[in-house]
Scaffold this motif. Structure first.
Motif, short mmCIF file in Angstrom:
data_model
loop_
_atom_site.label_atom_id
_atom_site.label_comp_id
_atom_site.label_asym_id
_atom_site.label_seq_id
_atom_site.Cartn_x
_atom_site.Cartn_y
_atom_site.Cartn_z
N HIS A 135 11.79 -46.23 -60.53
CA HIS A 135 10.45 -45.80 -60.13
C HIS A 135 9.97 -46.49 -58.86
O HIS A 135 8.92 -46.16 -58.32
CB HIS A 135 9.43 -46.02 -61.26
CG HIS A 135 9.23 -47.46 -61.62
ND1 HIS A 135 9.94 -48.09 -62.62
CD2 HIS A 135 8.38 -48.40 -61.12
CE1 HIS A 135 9.53 -49.34 -62.73
NE2 HIS A 135 8.60 -49.55 -61.82
N VAL A 136 10.74 -47.47 -58.37
CA VAL A 136 10.41 -48.12 -57.09
C VAL A 136 10.55 -47.11 -55.97
O VAL A 136 11.55 -46.39 -55.87
CB VAL A 136 11.32 -49.34 -56.86
CG1 VAL A 136 11.24 -49.83 -55.42
CG2 VAL A 136 10.96 -50.47 -57.82
N GLU A 137 9.55 -47.05 -55.12
CA GLU A 137 9.51 -46.02 -54.06
C GLU A 137 10.57 -46.25 -52.98
O GLU A 137 11.21 -45.31 -52.51
CB GLU A 137 8.12 -46.00 -53.43
CG GLU A 137 7.96 -44.92 -52.36
CD GLU A 137 6.57 -44.91 -51.77
OE1 GLU A 137 5.87 -43.90 -51.94
OE2 GLU A 137 6.18 -45.91 -51.14
N GLU A 138 10.75 -47.52 -52.58
CA GLU A 138 11.71 -47.80 -51.50
C GLU A 138 12.22 -49.23 -51.62
O GLU A 138 11.45 -50.16 -51.88
CB GLU A 138 11.05 -47.62 -50.13
CG GLU A 138 12.01 -47.75 -48.95
CD GLU A 138 11.33 -47.47 -47.61
OE1 GLU A 138 12.06 -47.20 -46.64
OE2 GLU A 138 10.08 -47.52 -47.54
N VAL A 139 13.52 -49.37 -51.44
CA VAL A 139 14.15 -50.69 -51.40
C VAL A 139 14.54 -50.96 -49.95
O VAL A 139 15.29 -50.19 -49.35
CB VAL A 139 15.39 -50.76 -52.30
CG1 VAL A 139 16.07 -52.13 -52.17
CG2 VAL A 139 15.03 -50.48 -53.75
N ILE A 140 14.01 -52.04 -49.40
CA ILE A 140 14.22 -52.37 -47.99
C ILE A 140 15.07 -53.64 -47.91
O ILE A 140 14.63 -54.72 -48.32
CB ILE A 140 12.88 -52.60 -47.27
CG1 ILE A 140 12.00 -51.36 -47.40
CG2 ILE A 140 13.09 -52.98 -45.81
CD1 ILE A 140 10.52 -51.63 -47.20
N VAL A 141 16.27 -53.50 -47.42
CA VAL A 141 17.15 -54.65 -47.21
C VAL A 141 17.06 -55.04 -45.74
O VAL A 141 17.27 -54.21 -44.86
CB VAL A 141 18.60 -54.33 -47.60
CG1 VAL A 141 19.53 -55.47 -47.17
CG2 VAL A 141 18.71 -54.09 -49.09
N VAL A 142 16.74 -56.30 -45.50
CA VAL A 142 16.65 -56.78 -44.12
C VAL A 142 17.89 -57.61 -43.82
O VAL A 142 18.04 -58.73 -44.31
CB VAL A 142 15.38 -57.60 -43.88
CG1 VAL A 142 15.29 -57.98 -42.40
CG2 VAL A 142 14.14 -56.82 -44.30
N CYS A 171 11.63 -61.48 -44.04
CA CYS A 171 10.50 -60.95 -44.81
C CYS A 171 9.45 -60.32 -43.91
O CYS A 171 8.91 -59.25 -44.20
CB CYS A 171 9.88 -62.06 -45.66
SG CYS A 171 10.92 -62.66 -47.00
N LEU A 172 9.16 -60.99 -42.79
CA LEU A 172 8.18 -60.46 -41.85
C LEU A 172 8.65 -59.14 -41.23
O LEU A 172 7.84 -58.25 -40.96
CB LEU A 172 7.89 -61.48 -40.76
CG LEU A 172 7.09 -62.72 -41.21
CD1 LEU A 172 7.14 -63.80 -40.13
CD2 LEU A 172 5.65 -62.33 -41.51
N LYS A 173 9.95 -59.00 -41.01
CA LYS A 173 10.51 -57.75 -40.50
C LYS A 173 10.23 -56.61 -41.47
O LYS A 173 9.81 -55.52 -41.08
CB LYS A 173 12.02 -57.89 -40.29
CG LYS A 173 12.70 -56.66 -39.71
CD LYS A 173 12.48 -56.54 -38.23
CE LYS A 173 13.33 -55.44 -37.62
NZ LYS A 173 13.29 -55.43 -36.15
N GLY A 174 10.46 -56.87 -42.76
CA GLY A 174 10.18 -55.86 -43.76
C GLY A 174 8.72 -55.50 -43.82
O GLY A 174 8.35 -54.32 -43.95
N MET A 175 7.84 -56.50 -43.73
CA MET A 175 6.40 -56.24 -43.76
C MET A 175 5.95 -55.43 -42.54
O MET A 175 5.10 -54.53 -42.64
CB MET A 175 5.65 -57.56 -43.82
CG MET A 175 5.74 -58.27 -45.16
SD MET A 175 4.94 -59.90 -45.14
CE MET A 175 3.26 -59.46 -44.67
N ASN A 176 6.51 -55.75 -41.38
CA ASN A 176 6.16 -55.02 -40.16
C ASN A 176 6.57 -53.55 -40.25
O ASN A 176 5.85 -52.65 -39.81
CB ASN A 176 6.82 -55.69 -38.96
CG ASN A 176 6.41 -55.06 -37.65
OD1 ASN A 176 5.23 -55.00 -37.30
ND2 ASN A 176 7.38 -54.59 -36.88
N TYR A 177 7.73 -53.32 -40.85
CA TYR A 177 8.21 -51.95 -41.06
C TYR A 177 7.24 -51.17 -41.95
O TYR A 177 6.87 -50.03 -41.66
CB TYR A 177 9.60 -52.00 -41.69
CG TYR A 177 10.09 -50.71 -42.31
CD1 TYR A 177 10.58 -49.67 -41.53
CD2 TYR A 177 10.06 -50.56 -43.70
CE1 TYR A 177 11.03 -48.49 -42.11
CE2 TYR A 177 10.52 -49.39 -44.29
CZ TYR A 177 10.99 -48.36 -43.49
OH TYR A 177 11.44 -47.19 -44.08
#
Length: 230
Positions: free
Chosen positions: A27-34, A65-71
């Protein structure tokens, strides 16, 4: 439906990253691997497992982590909750449901997955990790009357509250910075006991003397900075 996105910093986690992604609840909308300067097949394996893969060339947990947040900040539709999770498969990603439950059901702002001793696999945390967690949380209790028992990287937070923290640490101090700023801003928080097992591969922090020393200085630096900050 509560919208949840997961951010996973990853440096040379080719043998574990697909396991992590596959065990995250659907149910997680998106998994972001940095991808943080990996030299192996981390990127390919993460993409094949269905994750969005970003690249951050500046090495450091906080940078990733900041890269993922900026995205996420640039997306039209924002999530309700952000979950941070390591890519080494030491956590049990399916326990994400336990972490977000207090946010969804009880309106808690911030949840830490606490790696309690009774749920930890033998050898999954090094002696320096155990001591470092004890020292940091003891100092936070002393200076801020905090109730934290762990700096666990598996954590969930309301997206709008995460943005309000104005996170800035680029390396080892990311987790403690988040906890200190949550205390300063009087966010509601809770710890949920989670299982923890030996990671796949070698830790980039606690697995080296250099990493352990730098992490220790970073963590203590943030605590003392906030102890004397008006």
């Amino acid at each position: 439906m509560t919208k949840i996105k997961v951010i996973i910093p990853a440096y040379n986690e080719q043998d574990s990253i697909a396991n992590v992604i596959n065990d995250i609840p659907k149910h997680v909308e998106e998994v972001i691997v940095v991808n943080n300067n990996s030299t192996d097949n981390t990127v390919e394996n993460a993409k094949n497992a269905g994750a969005t893969v970003l690249t951050e060339n500046n090495k450091g947990y906080g940078y990733a982590c900041l890269k993922g947040m900026n995205y996420i900040a640039k997306q039209d539709s924002k999530p309700d909750i952000i979950v941070f999770l390591d890519g080494d498969y030491s956590d049990y990603p399916e326990e994400l449901t336990k972490l977000v439950s207090p946010i969804i059901n009880d309106n808690i702002d911030f949840v830490i997955g606490s790696r309690v001793k009774r749920l930890r696999e033998g050898g999954s945390m090094t002696p320096q990790q155990v001591f470092g967690n004890w020292l940091a949380t003891t100092l936070m209790a002393l200076f801020f009357n905090a109730k934290f028992t762990d700096l666990g990287p598996f954590r969930a937070i309301k997206y709008n509250q995460l943005v309000s923290l104005n996170m800035e640490d680029k390396t080892y101090g990311w987790t403690v910075e988040m906890q200190l700023k949550a205390l300063k801003q009087k966010l509601s928080y809770i710890e949920i006991p989670v299982r923890y097992k030996q990671r796949i591969g070698v830790s980039k922090v606690s697995g080296t003397v250099k990493g352990t020393i730098f992490a220790g200085f970073k963590i203590l630096g943030w605590i003392f900075k906030y102890s004397f900050k008006k």
